[in-house]
Every structure is written in C-alpha cells, then in structure tokens.
Motif scaffolding. Structure first.
Motif, PDB file in Angstrom:
ATOM      1  N   ILE A 195      -4.525   1.270   5.872  1.00 39.66           N
ATOM      2  CA  ILE A 195      -5.226   1.151   6.972  1.00 39.66           C
ATOM      3  C   ILE A 195      -6.520   0.029   6.474  1.00 39.66           C
ATOM      4  O   ILE A 195      -6.829  -0.871   7.137  1.00 39.66           O
ATOM      5  CB  ILE A 195      -5.609   2.244   7.463  1.00 39.66           C
ATOM      6  CG1 ILE A 195      -4.762   3.216   8.281  1.00 39.66           C
ATOM      7  CG2 ILE A 195      -6.830   2.146   8.468  1.00 39.66           C
ATOM      8  CD1 ILE A 195      -5.064   4.506   8.351  1.00 39.66           C
ATOM      9  N   GLY A 196      -6.664   0.192   5.273  1.00 38.62           N
ATOM     10  CA  GLY A 196      -7.784  -0.579   4.788  1.00 38.62           C
ATOM     11  C   GLY A 196      -7.206  -1.916   4.231  1.00 38.62           C
ATOM     12  O   GLY A 196      -7.860  -2.779   3.557  1.00 38.62           O
TER      13      GLY A 196
ATOM     14  N   LYS B 237      -4.314   5.561   3.835  1.00 36.86           N
ATOM     15  CA  LYS B 237      -5.846   5.069   3.746  1.00 36.86           C
ATOM     16  C   LYS B 237      -5.865   3.590   3.315  1.00 36.86           C
ATOM     17  O   LYS B 237      -6.158   2.685   3.716  1.00 36.86           O
ATOM     18  CB  LYS B 237      -6.619   6.032   2.643  1.00 36.86           C
ATOM     19  CG  LYS B 237      -7.499   6.987   3.544  1.00 36.86           C
ATOM     20  CD  LYS B 237      -8.431   7.864   2.844  1.00 36.86           C
ATOM     21  CE  LYS B 237      -9.380   7.133   1.861  1.00 36.86           C
ATOM     22  NZ  LYS B 237     -10.163   8.193   1.110  1.00 36.86           N
ATOM     23  N   ARG B 238      -4.900   3.522   2.231  1.00 35.06           N
ATOM     24  CA  ARG B 238      -4.549   2.053   1.518  1.00 35.06           C
ATOM     25  C   ARG B 238      -4.040   0.976   2.685  1.00 35.06           C
ATOM     26  O   ARG B 238      -4.754  -0.059   2.813  1.00 35.06           O
ATOM     27  CB  ARG B 238      -3.845   1.900   0.313  1.00 35.06           C
ATOM     28  CG  ARG B 238      -4.449   2.688  -0.978  1.00 35.06           C
ATOM     29  CD  ARG B 238      -3.565   2.295  -2.084  1.00 35.06           C
ATOM     30  NE  ARG B 238      -2.141   2.689  -1.974  1.00 35.06           N
ATOM     31  CZ  ARG B 238      -2.022   3.779  -2.484  1.00 35.06           C
ATOM     32  NH1 ARG B 238      -2.736   4.881  -2.947  1.00 35.06           N
ATOM     33  NH2 ARG B 238      -0.423   4.147  -2.241  1.00 35.06           N
TER      34      ARG B 238
ATOM     35  N   TRP C 255      -1.661  10.708   1.513  1.00 35.76           N
ATOM     36  CA  TRP C 255      -2.829  10.617   2.414  1.00 35.76           C
ATOM     37  C   TRP C 255      -3.491   9.128   1.867  1.00 35.76           C
ATOM     38  O   TRP C 255      -3.822   8.301   2.573  1.00 35.76           O
ATOM     39  CB  TRP C 255      -3.885  11.826   2.143  1.00 35.76           C
ATOM     40  CG  TRP C 255      -5.091  11.421   2.670  1.00 35.76           C
ATOM     41  CD1 TRP C 255      -6.328  11.383   1.840  1.00 35.76           C
ATOM     42  CD2 TRP C 255      -5.678  11.211   3.774  1.00 35.76           C
ATOM     43  NE1 TRP C 255      -7.572  11.214   2.639  1.00 35.76           N
ATOM     44  CE2 TRP C 255      -7.078  10.727   3.955  1.00 35.76           C
ATOM     45  CE3 TRP C 255      -5.053  10.904   5.230  1.00 35.76           C
ATOM     46  CZ2 TRP C 255      -7.732  10.466   5.183  1.00 35.76           C
ATOM     47  CZ3 TRP C 255      -5.669  10.422   6.027  1.00 35.76           C
ATOM     48  CH2 TRP C 255      -6.939  10.274   6.114  1.00 35.76           C
ATOM     49  N   LEU C 256      -3.609   8.875   0.508  1.00 37.85           N
ATOM     50  CA  LEU C 256      -4.104   7.959  -0.176  1.00 37.85           C
ATOM     51  C   LEU C 256      -3.460   6.623   0.431  1.00 37.85           C
ATOM     52  O   LEU C 256      -3.988   5.554   0.482  1.00 37.85           O
ATOM     53  CB  LEU C 256      -4.371   7.745  -1.741  1.00 37.85           C
ATOM     54  CG  LEU C 256      -5.217   9.182  -1.974  1.00 37.85           C
ATOM     55  CD1 LEU C 256      -5.412   9.143  -3.762  1.00 37.85           C
ATOM     56  CD2 LEU C 256      -6.852   8.327  -1.668  1.00 37.85           C
TER      57      LEU C 256
ATOM     58  N   SER D 233       0.914  -1.220   0.182  1.00 40.18           N
ATOM     59  CA  SER D 233      -0.138   0.017  -0.123  1.00 40.18           C
ATOM     60  C   SER D 233       0.827   1.016  -0.068  1.00 40.18           C
ATOM     61  O   SER D 233       0.791   2.141  -0.814  1.00 40.18           O
ATOM     62  CB  SER D 233      -0.942  -0.037   1.164  1.00 40.18           C
ATOM     63  OG  SER D 233      -1.504  -1.207   1.450  1.00 40.18           O
TER      64      SER D 233
END
Ligand SMILES: [Zn+2]
Ligand SMILES: [Zn+2]
Length: 323
Positions: free
Chosen positions: A316-317, A313-314, A309-310, A161
């Motif tokens: 964490i997900g 987010k990736r 930021w993305l 990620s």
C-alpha cells in the motif's frame, strides 16, 4: 514401472476418496462438490507424497552437505507451515471458493463470444501431438511465463513489496519455496490457470507440470552444497544458482537493470538468453540488503501473520521501484 506407480497412485487416490473424503462430504451435506473433491483429494495425496520425498531425500542431502549452518530453526518452522498450507490443499481450497467462480465465469464468457483456446499440440500434427513432445512444449511455455512473472516481481514496487516476503528468509532451505505473500500466490495461480486454458493443456499434463515444477523449486531452495557440474548448472536451476538470486548483497547499485540475477525457475536458458544469468558465484548469504544492521535492520516479520501483514503494508505504501 511407470504404469505400476500410476496404478498404485490411482488406487491410493480412490481409497482416500471413498474411505474418507466422500463420507465426510455426505455427512456435511456437500455432495454437490463430490467431483471437485475427487480432484482435491488427488492434490492432497500428491502433496503428502511430495512432502515425504522432500523431507527424506532432500533432507538427507541437506544434512550431508549443507551450504551453510542452520542458526534459525524458528524461521524454518514458519517455512514448513507455508509449505503445508500450499501443498496440502488448504490454499487450493480457499482458491476454489473464492477465485474459481470468477475464472469459470470469465472462461464461460470467452467461449460464449467465440474466443477459443489455442491448441499448441495441434501446431504440427504427428509431432506436437505426441504426449511427451507436447509435455516438453508446455513445460517450456510455463517456465518462460514464470521467468517473466519473476522479472515483474522484481521490477514493480508494489509487486516487489509482496515478493520480499520470499526473499526475506535468511535461512534458506528445502521448505522456503512456498514462503510467499498469499496475494502473490493467488496471482501466480491465476496466471498459471489462464495460460493452461489459453494453450489447451490437458488436465493430466497440467498436474504433471505443476508437480515437476514444485519439486525442482523445493530442491533449488535447499540448503545443499552440491553442484550439477558445468553443463548441468546451465541446464537445470540448482540450489547454487537460485541461492545467488536470493543473495543479500544486492542493493540499488549492485542488482543491475533487472534488479537481480538468476530469475529462472526450471531452466537457466532464459537467464542466459536475456542476460541475467550468473554462474561463477559461490554459495551466497541470503536475505534482503536492508535487513543488515548497517542498512537499517528492516523488519519483514518473524511470524506468518506479521510477514503477511507487513507485506500488505509495504504494498500500500509502495511508490518507487523495488531494487
Ligand atoms: Zn525473486
Ligand atoms: Zn526463491
């Protein structure tokens, strides 16, 4: 010749420190950091020299024999920004005030408990303690660590990620090497410093290893259609070899069990030994397969902040492995 260059560098370093850095620190009441700032100004000077060399020499080669046409200058400017913050010391400065105290504490504890550094140069006295022999051994050790670090970046979903920030560049150039998630940069620096401490690399040789590695990395990302020849391509990572690592063609079914090919940073020998090398490849189109319209046009961000930021987010997900 080498001596003269070294002397010139030392004089320039001394001047930069005495004329600019030292007075600024005194003005700010930060004289406690003079010694560290002396090191910092050395890295700053190295960064400036590297950037001049990249822009002039690699830049001329890119204009002379580009591997592909430039169609997205905005993304190249973002990569230049990544290069400036990494190579001119801003990133190093943040590390110094955040991670360095933790490193110092850990190594202080380790030596308190009698855990001492293993000195690679003492393995075979008379041979491994010759400066250039130990330098080659250190470079090989760091490069092997880098190879497995890179394999891990592709192997684990959370790691991929972050590493996807690096691979999402579809316009690869000599500035793309430092396009990384900052968290990833912190991790890699941590691993490098740990290895340096564990095997007892002298500071002067550590600087040389970092500088050489960074220059080869900048070159191997360059938009250059210029082969090292059949033997040379197997000896040192070339733009063609690394471009294939960035190929947009990879997906779940084509990437293979290692989830990619050509992971090496300096020497393709690791890819050859561990079965991940591909040489007869041509100059691949770069990016990540799900950026293609028929695979969903996934957005990895076009600005520095959105890319960072993305990436978070990736991470964490992330549940399943990256490709
Ligand atoms: Zn990669
Ligand atoms: Zn790369």
């Amino acid at each position: 010749m080498i001596k003269t260059a070294e002397d010139l560098f030392d004089s320039a370093h001394q001047w930069l420190f005495e004329a600019i850095v030292q007075p600024v620190l005194f003005d700010l009441g930060l004289s406690a950091f003079l010694e560290d700032a002396f090191d910092g100004s050395m890295w700053l000077l190295i960064g400036v020299l590297q950037i001049i060399l990249i822009a002039v020499v690699f830049g001329s080669l890119q204009r002379w024999r580009p591997a592909e046409p430039v169609v997205d200058r905005q993304q190249i400017r973002i990569d230049i920004f990544y290069t400036l913050i990494h190579r001119l010391g801003l990133f190093r400065l943040v590390l110094f005030f955040s991670i360095q105290p933790i490193w110092d504490f850990l190594f202080g504890q380790a030596s308190l408990h009698g855990i001492s550094t293993f000195h690679v140069d003492q393995i075979w006295p008379g041979v491994t303690d010759i400066a250039w022999v130990s330098l080659i051994i250190y470079i090989l050790i760091f490069d092997l660590v880098d190879y497995f670090y890179h394999r891990a970046q592709h192997r684990f979903a959370w790691f991929w990620s972050l590493h996807a920030v690096h691979h999402s560049q579809r316009q690869m150039t000599m500035w793309s090497d430092n396009r990384n998630h900052l968290l990833d940069s912190v991790l890699r620096s941590t691993v490098f410093v740990l290895v340096a401490k564990l095997i007892g690399v002298p500071p002067g040789q550590f600087v040389l290893i970092v500088v050489l590695t960074q220059l080869v990395e900048s070159y191997s990302h360059a938009n250059i259609r210029l082969s090292f020849g059949k033997v040379g391509e197997r000896f040192l990572v070339s733009p063609k070899f690394h471009r294939y690592h960035h190929s947009i063609e990879y997906n779940e079914s084509t990437a293979g069990p290692a989830r990619g090919h050509n992971f090496a940073v300096l020497f393709p020998i690791w890819d050859i030994l561990f079965g991940t090398a591909r040489f007869n490849t041509g100059y691949a189109k770069t990016g990540i397969h799900d950026q293609e319209p028929d695979a969903g046009s996934r957005d990895y961000g076009r600005s520095f902040l959105s890319q960072q930021w993305l990436g978070l987010k990736r991470m964490i997900g992330s549940k399943t492995a990256g490709f």
